[in-house]
Design a protein around this motif. Structure first.
Motif, mmCIF file in Angstrom:
data_model
loop_
_atom_site.group_PDB
_atom_site.id
_atom_site.type_symbol
_atom_site.label_atom_id
_atom_site.label_comp_id
_atom_site.label_asym_id
_atom_site.label_seq_id
_atom_site.Cartn_x
_atom_site.Cartn_y
_atom_site.Cartn_z
ATOM 1 N N LEU A 168 -39.784 18.912 9.725
ATOM 2 C CA LEU A 168 -39.505 17.551 9.629
ATOM 3 C C LEU A 168 -38.542 17.204 10.652
ATOM 4 N N VAL A 169 -38.471 15.423 11.855
ATOM 5 C CA VAL A 169 -37.578 15.496 12.465
ATOM 6 C C VAL A 169 -36.901 14.019 11.961
ATOM 7 N N VAL A 170 -35.293 14.271 12.083
ATOM 8 C CA VAL A 170 -34.424 13.066 10.760
ATOM 9 C C VAL A 170 -33.824 12.482 11.557
ATOM 10 N N PRO A 171 -34.035 11.627 12.036
ATOM 11 C CA PRO A 171 -32.688 10.528 11.567
ATOM 12 C C PRO A 171 -32.530 9.493 11.185
ATOM 13 N N HIS A 172 -31.326 9.066 11.121
ATOM 14 C CA HIS A 172 -30.812 8.215 9.931
ATOM 15 C C HIS A 172 -29.657 7.118 10.336
ATOM 16 N N THR A 173 -30.011 6.039 8.588
ATOM 17 C CA THR A 173 -29.906 4.714 8.966
ATOM 18 C C THR A 173 -27.899 5.226 9.805
ATOM 19 N N VAL B 32 -41.509 12.756 17.832
ATOM 20 C CA VAL B 32 -42.499 13.817 16.869
ATOM 21 C C VAL B 32 -43.352 14.466 18.231
ATOM 22 N N ARG B 33 -43.351 13.369 19.050
ATOM 23 C CA ARG B 33 -45.244 13.451 19.893
ATOM 24 C C ARG B 33 -44.897 15.180 20.958
ATOM 25 N N LYS B 34 -43.201 15.104 21.060
ATOM 26 C CA LYS B 34 -42.774 15.997 21.482
ATOM 27 C C LYS B 34 -43.420 17.407 21.470
ATOM 28 N N THR C 26 -51.462 23.464 13.163
ATOM 29 C CA THR C 26 -51.696 23.627 12.156
ATOM 30 C C THR C 26 -50.190 23.578 11.773
ATOM 31 N N VAL C 27 -49.424 23.612 12.449
ATOM 32 C CA VAL C 27 -48.299 22.789 12.083
ATOM 33 C C VAL C 27 -47.971 21.241 11.639
ATOM 34 N N LYS C 28 -47.643 21.359 10.065
ATOM 35 C CA LYS C 28 -47.371 19.230 9.991
ATOM 36 C C LYS C 28 -46.215 19.116 10.323
ATOM 37 N N VAL C 29 -46.440 17.919 11.390
ATOM 38 C CA VAL C 29 -44.809 17.253 11.758
ATOM 39 C C VAL C 29 -44.935 15.799 11.581
ATOM 40 N N GLY C 30 -43.638 15.725 10.550
ATOM 41 C CA GLY C 30 -43.471 14.610 10.691
ATOM 42 C C GLY C 30 -42.071 13.602 10.400
ATOM 43 N N ASP D 117 -27.041 5.396 3.006
ATOM 44 C CA ASP D 117 -26.589 4.963 1.296
ATOM 45 C C ASP D 117 -27.347 5.063 0.391
ATOM 46 N N THR D 118 -28.195 5.338 0.056
ATOM 47 C CA THR D 118 -29.629 5.600 -0.730
ATOM 48 C C THR D 118 -29.628 6.715 -1.089
ATOM 49 N N GLY D 119 -29.696 7.531 -0.310
ATOM 50 C CA GLY D 119 -29.937 8.563 -0.766
ATOM 51 C C GLY D 119 -31.886 9.018 -0.046
ATOM 52 N N LEU D 120 -32.702 8.240 0.040
ATOM 53 C CA LEU D 120 -33.849 7.894 0.699
ATOM 54 C C LEU D 120 -34.409 8.347 1.865
ATOM 55 N N LEU D 121 -35.404 8.974 2.120
ATOM 56 C CA LEU D 121 -36.267 9.481 2.964
ATOM 57 C C LEU D 121 -36.734 8.384 2.983
ATOM 58 N N GLU D 122 -37.410 8.412 4.387
ATOM 59 C CA GLU D 122 -38.632 7.116 3.928
ATOM 60 C C GLU D 122 -39.593 7.967 5.733
ATOM 61 N N GLN D 123 -41.203 8.639 5.066
ATOM 62 C CA GLN D 123 -41.252 8.460 6.264
ATOM 63 C C GLN D 123 -42.563 7.341 7.282
ATOM 64 N N LYS D 124 -42.403 7.299 8.355
ATOM 65 C CA LYS D 124 -42.770 7.117 9.807
ATOM 66 C C LYS D 124 -43.654 7.536 10.147
ATOM 67 N N LEU D 125 -43.678 8.450 10.538
ATOM 68 C CA LEU D 125 -45.100 9.198 10.817
ATOM 69 C C LEU D 125 -45.472 10.237 10.504
#
Ligand SMILES: [Zn+2]
Length: 164
Positions: free
Chosen positions: A85-90, A133-135, A145-149, A156-164
């Motif tokens: 999981l690649v996870v930048p943030h607001t 993610v492309r990298k 076989t490795v899943k990359v998201g 401010d909400t604690g929610l993760l939003e999947q973009k890719l």
């Protein structure tokens, strides 16, 4: 030596009821996370994971740098990582400032010229996430076989939003 005495005391209390001796270094949930150093992010808890479940790589902005790729390759081949999981943030400082603004702020704090220091600010967070993610997906040592998201964490909400 006194500078860390409060933390050392806390560590002794931590070690008093330490239950994890002999634990291996494999990612037990098969997860690796690349995310920002921001103190609002608790990478394990936000995914319902526990001690030992995940490999975590952090830097300003949560970018897939060459060092992050080193960690991911090791994670995939030696440490049980199957999902990344690649996870930048607001409200990330690395996306809210220009390189020049950060240099001015750091220079003012340091009291010396900081115009030479690179910070790798992010002009467009989603575009940077796509690139990151492309990298990972195209890395020759990270199999398909490795899943990359790619995700944005909302501080401010604690929610993760999947973009890719
Ligand atoms: Zn950040």
């Amino acid at each position: 030596m006194d500078d860390f005495s409060d933390l050392m005391a806390a560590n002794r209390a931590f070690a008093d009821d330490f239950q994890l001796g002999g634990f291996d270094g494999v990612a037990h949930a098969g997860v690796a996370i690349v995310t920002c150093m921001d103190s609002r992010i608790d990478p394990l808890r936000m995914l319902g994971l526990q001690h030992g479940d995940a490999k975590i790589f952090r830097n300003p902005g949560g970018r897939v740098t060459s060092a992050a790729l080193e960690a991911l390759v090791l994670g995939v081949h030696l440490l049980g990582v199957e999902r990344i999981l690649v996870v930048p943030h607001t409200r990330c400082a690395m996306a809210a400032n220009t390189e020049a603004e950060l240099r001015v702020k750091v220079g003012e704090s340091a009291g010396v010229d900081a115009s030479w220091q690179q910070f790798h600010v992010i002009a467009d967070q989603v575009a940077a996430l796509e690139e990151d993610v492309r990298k990972v997906r195209s890395h020759p040592l990270i199999p398909d076989t490795v899943k990359v998201g790619g995700f944005i964490y909302h501080v401010d909400t604690g929610l993760l939003e999947q973009k890719l």
